[in-house]
Write an enzyme that holds these catalytic residues in place. Structure first.
Site, PDB file in Angstrom:
ATOM      1  CG  ASP A 249      -0.257   0.350   2.462  1.00 54.37           C
ATOM      2  OD1 ASP A 249       0.974   0.477   2.454  1.00 54.37           O
ATOM      3  OD2 ASP A 249      -0.937   0.505   3.474  1.00 54.37           O
TER       4      ASP A 249
ATOM      5  CG  ASP B 271      -5.709  -5.444   1.930  1.00 51.48           C
ATOM      6  OD1 ASP B 271      -6.353  -4.736   1.137  1.00 51.48           O
ATOM      7  OD2 ASP B 271      -5.331  -5.030   3.046  1.00 51.48           O
TER       8      ASP B 271
END
EC number: 2.4.2.29
Lengths: 376, 376
Positions: free
Chosen positions: B92, B271
């Protein structure tokens, strides 16, 4: 239980043997990982068996008695069924834990009254119920209920304490011989030699325990604050008396160096929380010395955790990564440290066995002792 | 990076595909375990691969940037080399973590100034340096730097925030296209669709991201406090616009039910910390419903953790034993819970894929949704 002495060697009392239990064979010398509450902290049983190559583990009577309690253990069909470890199990008698409780226990001829460290509830251990509890746990090897005096006890205290331990042993043996296993396989009872650091008391204790002609004997009350030389000389005194053809178990010891010294003096079995406790805190034992993985020097060291190690963690992870896990307080760090140290302890005793077989134990031990003490 | 759409189905937007990365192939729909600081909490990488059957994992730019830091990661040769995970990795952008810092961060057109939660040191993330950091981490999939507005943001705030995210995306793409991978394999950049719960903004955002023609697109800013219906309808709005032939990644979502609903609406990648976080706390997701293993009802339940489970822990350990581990606060409990839940999540998306292939996804999903919500 059957013990076969397989190899001995000139110039050392070190020996290699084979111990038959209802849950499988144990090759000695052996180290037993400690599963305090029925779990070896941070380690899956699959890895304990396949990676660490543990052959027998320890359970703690005191902890298991309080939690989950004997009801659950008995309903499960014993500790093996409860935790899924199908190899041999040895349980300590709970004595050592109870005496560690300090203020919240009270000793008498009858036994030890204590308060649970979990909820303060009141309980009593006696030589009789401690045997019953270990019958219920279903340990392959049951330990006698003893008093473990502090390492700095004076002769008078140590002698008085030994008297109690001896009377308790008589009651343990009686209860053990009067009762049957609960789950259809044989259990055996090991007496414990106490007597502090006083050779006279240790000799008296050793003579007393062997009079019961059991399958094996333990040496207790060491590594509890006494000097290291006293520990080694006490082992020597006791092993002069304990029979050659029975396994000898040194309780709660110790560092890798302690273990090699004790093997050299004729000890066959060991247990200690050190590999898991230190591993959880980032201290790794290796065949080249001790690693404090939290040390900044490992920050950018991308070599494997232990190039000589036998565990998968030794080769999968790098020192820099393991250090990072400890810095970041990731539980995987504790898992890796525990697995590594246990695998190292099992390698150490297995290698000692090979060196005894090969006749090279003494030379190897001397080299190892020098290495094991280094700080890397 | 190549995405092949393999199976679609009448009556659902669910699809099955195959994603090629430099570190291997990913079959979609897929769930990505979260390795915040480069470690999936409580799980060895060997088990992640062989037992959980994870195909790709997540790393967090914010955490890795602060610790171990880019120096160490670069010296290691990237995160794959550092942690030993040789499969695909997605990182991320650090945006979400920085915005969670609240008072200790400050936003501007340039980027986000923040103080480290570890030592209070001051740092700044910009669209440019966040790309550089992810180049250094060596992620196969790099995420754009975005602002994630709270779930209850009003239209005005969400619109203003989206403007910033869009300008940042332009800078991210520019930087990405001007720079090269550091370790000899290709990386790719996914833009993120923001816009709160406002269909008009989400449409605008989706149209904007696809104009960059990247290898895949993410939907961010969901599961951050908005209503569940709003999450589902937002996914529908966005997936009307995102191209069919590119993977779609729904960030940070969610429960097993959320995942099936999102697959049904055309999402390919997920996720979430939920399987590991809840697993560490004794909450297990199973194909028959949710188990709170700390509940007294499991005290003497000696059936396996999950008879339908795919992990070795599901069959080795019993519910009674796992409950005992949580009662005794043994770390092995957290390890078992994490492994079980991750294996369950991977099973769930893998089974969804099989059902899509077989043409039975809708019926299967309806049955599963009913089961997954139960409390066992």
């Amino acid at each position: 239980m059957k013990f076969e002495l397989q190899y001995t060697l000139q110039g050392t009392k070190a020996r290699a043997g084979k111990l038959q239990t209802a849950h499988g064979e144990i090759e000695t010398p052996i180290f037993m990982p400690v599963g305090t509450v029925g779990s070896v902290k941070g380690v899956h049983f699959r890895d304990l068996k396949e990676d660490v190559k543990a052959q027998i583990i320890l359970g703690n009577t005191y902890h298991l008695y309080l939690r989950p309690g004997m009801d659950t253990i008995e309903q499960a069909g014993g500790l093996h069924k409860f935790n899924g470890w199908d190899g041999p199990i040895l349980t300590d008698s709970g004595g050592f834990q109870v005496f560690s409780l300090g203020d919240i226990r009270k000793l008498s001829e009858e036994g030890a009254k204590f308060q649970s460290h979990i909820d303060g509830s009141r309980h009593m251990f006696t030589p009789e119920n401690v045997i019953d509890i270990q019958r219920t746990i279903g340990a392959d090897i049951i330990m006698a209920f003893d008093e473990c005096p502090p390492g700095d006890s004076d002769f008078e205290y140590a002698e008085k304490s030994l008297g109690l331990t001896q009377r308790w042993l008589e009651r343990c043996v009686k209860r053990f011989d009067e009762t049957e296993p609960k789950y259809g396989y044989k259990q055996t009872l090991f007496p414990i030699v106490q007597g502090g650091v006083y050779p006279e008391l240790r000799r008296r204790a050793a003579e007393h325990v062997i009079s019961f002609e059991r399958d094996g004997y333990a040496i207790g009350g060491l590594s509890v604050g006494e000097k290291e030389e006293d520990m080694y000389s006490t082992i020597e005194v006791v092993n002069e008396i304990l029979p050659e053809d029975k396994p000898r178990y040194l309780m709660g010891v110790g560092t890798p160096i302690n273990i090699l010294e004790a093997i050299d003096r004729g000890v066959d079995m060991f247990d200690c929380v050190m590999p898991t406790r230190n591993g959880r805190n980032g201290m790794l034992f290796t065949s080249e010395g001790i690693i404090n993985i939290k040390n900044k020097k490992w920050e950018n060291n991308f070599s494997p955790v232990d190039p000589n190690g036998t565990s998968f963690v030794d080769h999968h992870y790098t020192r820099a990564y393991l250090r990072h896990l400890f810095q970041a307080k990731e539980m995987l760090g504790a898992q890796i440290g525990s697995l590594h140290n246990l695998a190292f302890y099992l390698w150490l005793v297995g290698e000692a066995r090979e060196q005894i077989k090969a006749g090279t134990f003494k030379q190897w031990k001397n080299v190892m002792i020098e290495k094991l003490g280094r700080r890397l």
